[in-house]
Design a protein around this motif. Structure first.
Motif, PDB file in Angstrom:
ATOM      1  N   GLU A 339       0.818  -1.209   0.000  1.00 40.87           N
ATOM      2  CA  GLU A 339       0.000   0.000   0.000  1.00 40.87           C
ATOM      3  C   GLU A 339       0.851   1.257   0.000  1.00 40.87           C
ATOM      4  O   GLU A 339       0.471   2.279  -0.547  1.00 40.87           O
ATOM      5  CB  GLU A 339      -0.918  -0.003   1.219  1.00 40.87           C
ATOM      6  CG  GLU A 339      -1.943  -1.135   1.199  1.00 40.87           C
ATOM      7  CD  GLU A 339      -2.827  -1.095   2.409  1.00 40.87           C
ATOM      8  OE1 GLU A 339      -2.627  -0.207   3.257  1.00 40.87           O
ATOM      9  OE2 GLU A 339      -3.731  -1.941   2.512  1.00 40.87           O
ATOM     10  N   CYS A 340       2.018   1.180   0.658  1.00 40.15           N
ATOM     11  CA  CYS A 340       2.862   2.367   0.763  1.00 40.15           C
ATOM     12  C   CYS A 340       3.374   2.805  -0.594  1.00 40.15           C
ATOM     13  O   CYS A 340       3.600   3.981  -0.817  1.00 40.15           O
ATOM     14  CB  CYS A 340       4.036   2.087   1.703  1.00 40.15           C
ATOM     15  SG  CYS A 340       5.217   3.426   1.839  1.00 40.15           S
ATOM     16  N   LYS A 343       1.272   3.643  -5.694  1.00 36.20           N
ATOM     17  CA  LYS A 343       1.186   4.648  -6.746  1.00 36.20           C
ATOM     18  C   LYS A 343       2.516   4.903  -7.422  1.00 36.20           C
ATOM     19  O   LYS A 343       2.627   5.790  -8.255  1.00 36.20           O
ATOM     20  CB  LYS A 343       0.646   5.956  -6.157  1.00 36.20           C
ATOM     21  CG  LYS A 343      -0.841   5.899  -5.858  1.00 36.20           C
ATOM     22  CD  LYS A 343      -1.336   7.274  -5.452  1.00 36.20           C
ATOM     23  CE  LYS A 343      -2.837   7.277  -5.312  1.00 36.20           C
ATOM     24  NZ  LYS A 343      -3.520   7.059  -6.587  1.00 36.20           N
ATOM     25  N   ALA A 522       2.218  10.124   7.450  1.00 36.14           N
ATOM     26  CA  ALA A 522       1.539   9.952   6.168  1.00 36.14           C
ATOM     27  C   ALA A 522       0.093  10.396   6.314  1.00 36.14           C
ATOM     28  O   ALA A 522      -0.553  10.148   7.338  1.00 36.14           O
ATOM     29  CB  ALA A 522       1.603   8.497   5.715  1.00 36.14           C
ATOM     30  N   LYS A 524      -3.657  10.528   4.128  1.00 33.80           N
ATOM     31  CA  LYS A 524      -4.459  10.124   2.975  1.00 33.80           C
ATOM     32  C   LYS A 524      -5.686  11.018   2.933  1.00 33.80           C
ATOM     33  O   LYS A 524      -6.425  11.127   3.927  1.00 33.80           O
ATOM     34  CB  LYS A 524      -4.862   8.662   3.069  1.00 33.80           C
ATOM     35  CG  LYS A 524      -5.438   8.098   1.774  1.00 33.80           C
ATOM     36  CD  LYS A 524      -5.579   6.580   1.840  1.00 33.80           C
ATOM     37  CE  LYS A 524      -6.028   6.002   0.502  1.00 33.80           C
ATOM     38  NZ  LYS A 524      -6.120   4.525   0.544  1.00 33.80           N
ATOM     39  N   PRO A 534      -8.255   9.506  -4.267  1.00 30.41           N
ATOM     40  CA  PRO A 534      -7.648   9.968  -3.008  1.00 30.41           C
ATOM     41  C   PRO A 534      -6.165  10.290  -3.202  1.00 30.41           C
ATOM     42  O   PRO A 534      -5.468   9.656  -3.997  1.00 30.41           O
ATOM     43  CB  PRO A 534      -7.841   8.780  -2.064  1.00 30.41           C
ATOM     44  CG  PRO A 534      -8.972   7.999  -2.648  1.00 30.41           C
ATOM     45  CD  PRO A 534      -8.875   8.179  -4.134  1.00 30.41           C
ATOM     46  N   GLU A 536      -2.277  10.940  -1.543  1.00 27.03           N
ATOM     47  CA  GLU A 536      -1.412  10.530  -0.447  1.00 27.03           C
ATOM     48  C   GLU A 536      -0.210  11.462  -0.377  1.00 27.03           C
ATOM     49  O   GLU A 536       0.391  11.800  -1.403  1.00 27.03           O
ATOM     50  CB  GLU A 536      -0.948   9.083  -0.627  1.00 27.03           C
ATOM     51  CG  GLU A 536      -2.082   8.077  -0.545  1.00 27.03           C
ATOM     52  CD  GLU A 536      -1.581   6.644  -0.624  1.00 27.03           C
ATOM     53  OE1 GLU A 536      -0.347   6.457  -0.686  1.00 27.03           O
ATOM     54  OE2 GLU A 536      -2.410   5.721  -0.626  1.00 27.03           O
ATOM     55  N   ASP A 537       0.121  11.874   0.820  1.00 24.59           N
ATOM     56  CA  ASP A 537       1.226  12.807   1.016  1.00 24.59           C
ATOM     57  C   ASP A 537       1.832  12.544   2.390  1.00 24.59           C
ATOM     58  O   ASP A 537       1.333  11.712   3.165  1.00 24.59           O
ATOM     59  CB  ASP A 537       0.737  14.250   0.894  1.00 24.59           C
ATOM     60  CG  ASP A 537       1.837  15.204   0.425  1.00 24.59           C
ATOM     61  OD1 ASP A 537       3.023  14.870   0.619  1.00 24.59           O
ATOM     62  OD2 ASP A 537       1.520  16.266  -0.124  1.00 24.59           O
ATOM     63  N   LYS A 644      -8.465   9.530  12.299  1.00 26.34           N
ATOM     64  CA  LYS A 644      -9.299   9.653  11.109  1.00 26.34           C
ATOM     65  C   LYS A 644     -10.352  10.723  11.385  1.00 26.34           C
ATOM     66  O   LYS A 644     -10.996  10.704  12.439  1.00 26.34           O
ATOM     67  CB  LYS A 644      -9.986   8.326  10.771  1.00 26.34           C
ATOM     68  CG  LYS A 644      -9.028   7.194  10.448  1.00 26.34           C
ATOM     69  CD  LYS A 644      -9.776   5.898  10.149  1.00 26.34           C
ATOM     70  CE  LYS A 644      -8.824   4.759   9.863  1.00 26.34           C
ATOM     71  NZ  LYS A 644      -9.546   3.481   9.601  1.00 26.34           N
ATOM     72  N   GLU A 672      -7.008  10.696   6.756  1.00 27.52           N
ATOM     73  CA  GLU A 672      -6.449   9.693   7.664  1.00 27.52           C
ATOM     74  C   GLU A 672      -4.966   9.988   7.855  1.00 27.52           C
ATOM     75  O   GLU A 672      -4.245  10.180   6.866  1.00 27.52           O
ATOM     76  CB  GLU A 672      -6.630   8.281   7.103  1.00 27.52           C
ATOM     77  CG  GLU A 672      -8.076   7.873   6.893  1.00 27.52           C
ATOM     78  CD  GLU A 672      -8.201   6.503   6.255  1.00 27.52           C
ATOM     79  OE1 GLU A 672      -7.131   5.874   6.003  1.00 27.52           O
ATOM     80  OE2 GLU A 672      -9.339   6.062   6.005  1.00 27.52           O
ATOM     81  N   CYS A 676       4.253   7.354   8.978  1.00 29.14           N
ATOM     82  CA  CYS A 676       4.643   6.861   7.659  1.00 29.14           C
ATOM     83  C   CYS A 676       5.521   5.622   7.818  1.00 29.14           C
ATOM     84  O   CYS A 676       6.457   5.611   8.624  1.00 29.14           O
ATOM     85  CB  CYS A 676       5.397   7.956   6.907  1.00 29.14           C
ATOM     86  SG  CYS A 676       5.830   7.517   5.217  1.00 29.14           S
TER      87      CYS A 676
END
Length: 721
Positions: A339-340, A343, A522, A524, A534, A536-537, A644, A672, A676
């Motif tokens: 998941e990490c 992308k 992290a 989301k 969504p 992610e940063d 969350k 969320e 990280c």
């Protein structure tokens, strides 16, 4: 009237009194009782070192005074004096032309006493004690190693290289400050040549070992008249002598002195003997390190500069390594479920050659048998756009990245089945990149992004990690336009030409070796539009959310005569894992109405030692009284690592990371936040789950790997316990 010149004893007493006064002023600055404690911090220490540089023979006096003050601080339990004074002492000792063995022994004994104190005193004491032990055995070794690595001088006994990269936020610093930094770094780089730095190593080592028996003026004149090849020869001889002695556990110092004496005599053998008396200790200046200045304008600029540091574009790339890297590059199959890194784009070896013959048959053009000649004549490339890849993205460029000592060239790929490729020799971290950041929370957030991206790159294709020692430093800059630390207008006629900014940064990176590890978080982000994916940063210091005030809704309904007033803010559902002293996980859920919230990862109070997020939510409270309905706000404070937040009425809000307007997310309805994860941990975890899908806890190698991504930033003291 007769004028008597002061005696040497009187001059020595005056010098000692002046240095003692300057050191006591430093102590008052540490207590906060000096005007310079609010502005121009570090100026007192800088002027003290420059005072000694003007007359290096006073170095033993400064070292002796600093040792006395350190011993007094240790007896009186003034621990906040110890680390700053010890750094100042070691810096003076490295640059000193010659220090007696008795004085080095006192410093060594004090460092060993620090081993009984908690961190960071014991770690700093152990580090400096190890350095002093080598310096006592081989005088001049610390200076020699520093110059060799900072100037990237070729040396087989000590093949390490260092470089300082200054990355500045272009939106914070003015054009005048950027020009000053650029001119300072350029002046520091062009003011010294490799040959001049080699001469500095030779002269300092000779004087550190031989003391006043070294005729420094004659030695300098002889070296200046030599061709560069001869200077390099004697440089290698000196480095070999010092490294051989310093690396031995029980080396004979007498033999070391004899060897250096023979080298010294050989250098001066061809020069005519002079009748001038020896001038005593003169000292050798410490060359400025290799510094480059960069305005951080591109997201991947840090990674590109590090790659060029390891593998300059001038070096050739051998094509044989390309196929080997592609053959071994199967990591995307393993990490695809992580998941990490879901992308992240991975390099894939395509099976489409681009030749029409290799295309699969279609119903419109059946594949007919043909002869070899006819088939050869039909081979041609399909039309398309040919994109030239960047040299930095080339696999062959990265694969042949380091050919220095300790690195074995990659073997050619064995195409036959069953014949394994020749194993690679382990790489050595011969390069050290010191990244100095100038800015505020925005540049720290940008560093967190770049560091996370770099760790993901290294997980996919390891290149920098086994070769590069990465060190981060941070210099906060205020938002006042046109201001930055500057040298005094004219403290002395000898100090006007000194590069103050370069000197201060050099002192920071040389002595600031205690890292403080900051947790990268992290986030989301989910948007109000279902068509928008969504985002992610990551962030390092702060996350802020601005919740739009609701507009009074006037419902046209005959059954309702009054206007419905929801009040300011947005209804939120907050679910978080409460942080408690016992470290037991406790899930808490609450609903509230809020006008804004912030999450700070770095506590403002130094007494707060919990590594968690400090969440402040501005809650709207409805008040009913005789005069009607009103609203007030209260501060809701939470401590958590996982949280969350969701807008229950689907009303969007705005999100900003690390106070950077360039990292603003709009139309957000949910977010969320969690620590990280280290990308290498994600990779190994996915590998483990592939073979043991039913394991709930970390097993095997995953158990011993760091789970969270921590960003280490070097300081002088680290975390004081």
């Amino acid at each position: 009237m007769l004028c008597c010149s002061p005696s040497p004893a009187m001059e020595s007493a005056e010098v000692e009194s002046d240095i003692l006064r300057r050191v006591r002023t430093l102590l008052r600055e540490l207590d906060g009782h000096h005007p310079a404690c609010q502005s121009d911090r570090g100026m007192l220490r800088w002027t003290l070192h420059k005072k000694i540089d003007q007359n290096p023979s006073n170095s033993p006096i400064l070292v002796r005074i600093l040792v006395k003050e350190l011993e007094r601080a240790e007896r009186g339990d003034y621990r906040h004096y110890i680390i700053p004074l010890l750094h100042t002492l070691m810096y003076a000792l490295i640059k000193a032309p010659c220090i007696s063995d008795e004085l080095c022994s006192r410093v060594y004994d004090f460092c060993t006493k620090l081993l009984t104190l908690p961190r960071p005193f014991c770690t700093i004491g152990l580090d400096y004690a190890a350095r002093l032990k080598m310096e006592r055995m081989a005088p001049g070794m610390l200076y020699q190693r520093m110059v060799i690595s900072e100037q990237s001088l070729k040396s087989d006994p000590y093949p390490y290289q260092e470089k300082i990269f200054i990355f500045a936020d272009p939106e914070l610093l003015s054009e005048a400050i950027c020009k000053a930094l650029l001119s300072d770094t350029e002046a520091a780089r062009v003011s010294q040549s490799p040959q001049a730095c080699m001469c500095c190593v030779i002269t300092h080592t000779m004087q550190a070992a031989l003391g006043e028996g070294c005729d420094l003026s004659a030695l300098r004149m002889r070296l200046q008249g030599m061709p560069s090849s001869e200077v390099e020869h004697w440089f290698q001889e000196v480095v070999m002598a010092v490294e051989c002695t310093g690396s031995k556990v029980a080396a004979d110092r007498g033999q070391h002195m004899e060897r250096l004496q023979s080298i010294y005599s050989a250098i001066l053998s061809s020069s005519p003997p002079g009748d001038a008396p020896l001038e005593g200790l003169q000292g050798t200046p410490l060359p400025n390190p290799n510094i480059s200045f960069h305005l951080w304008t591109e997201d991947d600029q840090l990674w590109k500069e590090l790659v060029l540091f390891i593998r300059p574009l001038s070096q050739s790339c051998e094509p044989d390594h390309l196929s080997q890297d592609l053959d071994n590059f199967e990591i995307q199959d393993i990490i695809s479920d992580c998941e990490c890194c879901e992308k992240t784009r991975f390099s894939v070896l395509s099976t489409d050659s681009g030749i029409e013959r290799d295309l699969p048959p279609t119903s419109e053009e059946p594949l007919a048998p043909c002869s070899a000649d006819t088939e050869q004549s039909r081979l041609h490339r399909k039309g398309g756009i040919k994109k030239k890849p960047s040299p930095l993205e080339s696999v062959a460029f990265l694969q042949t990245g380091c050919n220095g000592p300790g690195v074995k060239p990659a073997a050619k790929v064995q195409r036959r089945v069953g014949i394994p490729a020749e194993p690679m020799a382990p790489l050595l971290r011969l390069h050290t990149a010191r990244i100095v950041l100038l800015g505020d929370d925005r540049v720290l957030g940008r560093l967190a992004q770049a560091y996370h991206s770099l760790r993901k790159r290294e997980t996919r294709r390891v290149f920098l990690t086994p070769r590069l020692n990465l060190q981060f430093y941070y210099v906060p800059v205020t938002g006042q336009p046109g201001t930055l630390a500057a040298a005094p207008s004219s403290p002395s006629k000898h100090l006007v030409t000194d590069l103050f900014i370069t000197d201060v940064i050099a002192y920071y990176v040389r002595m600031g070796a205690q890292p403080v590890c900051f947790q990268v978080y992290a986030v989301k982000v989910f948007f109000s539009s279902s068509a928008q994916e969504p985002a992610e940063d990551v962030f390092l210091t702060e996350l802020c959310a601005q919740l739009q005030d609701s507009i009074p809704s006037r419902e046209v309904n005959p059954n309702k005569k009054k206007t419905t007033l929801d009040g300011p803010g947005v209804d939120l559902t907050v679910t978080y894992r409460k942080v408690v002293v016992s470290d037991r996980a406790k899930e808490v859920s609450l609903s509230l109405r809020s006008t804004g919230l912030s999450m700070k990862a770095i506590p403002a109070n130094a007494a707060e030692d919990l590594a968690c997020l400090n969440v402040d939510i501005t809650e709207v409270v409805r008040i009913n009284n005789l005069s009607g309905r009103s609203f007030s706000t209260v501060a809701n404070k939470l401590k958590t690592c996982n949280i969350k937040i969701r807008s229950t009425e689907q009303r969007p809000f705005t999100l900003c990371l690390d106070k950077d307007s360039r990292r603003t997310y709009r139309s957000v309805i949910s977010l969320e936040v969690s620590p990280c994860l280290e990308p290498s941990y994600c990779l190994q975890k996915s590998r483990t789950m592939k073979f043991s899908p039913h394991e709930a806890e970390d097993v095997g190698l995953v158990k011993y790997m760091p789970k969270s991504l921590l960003l280490p930033i070097n300081t002088f003291a680290g975390v004081i316990q």
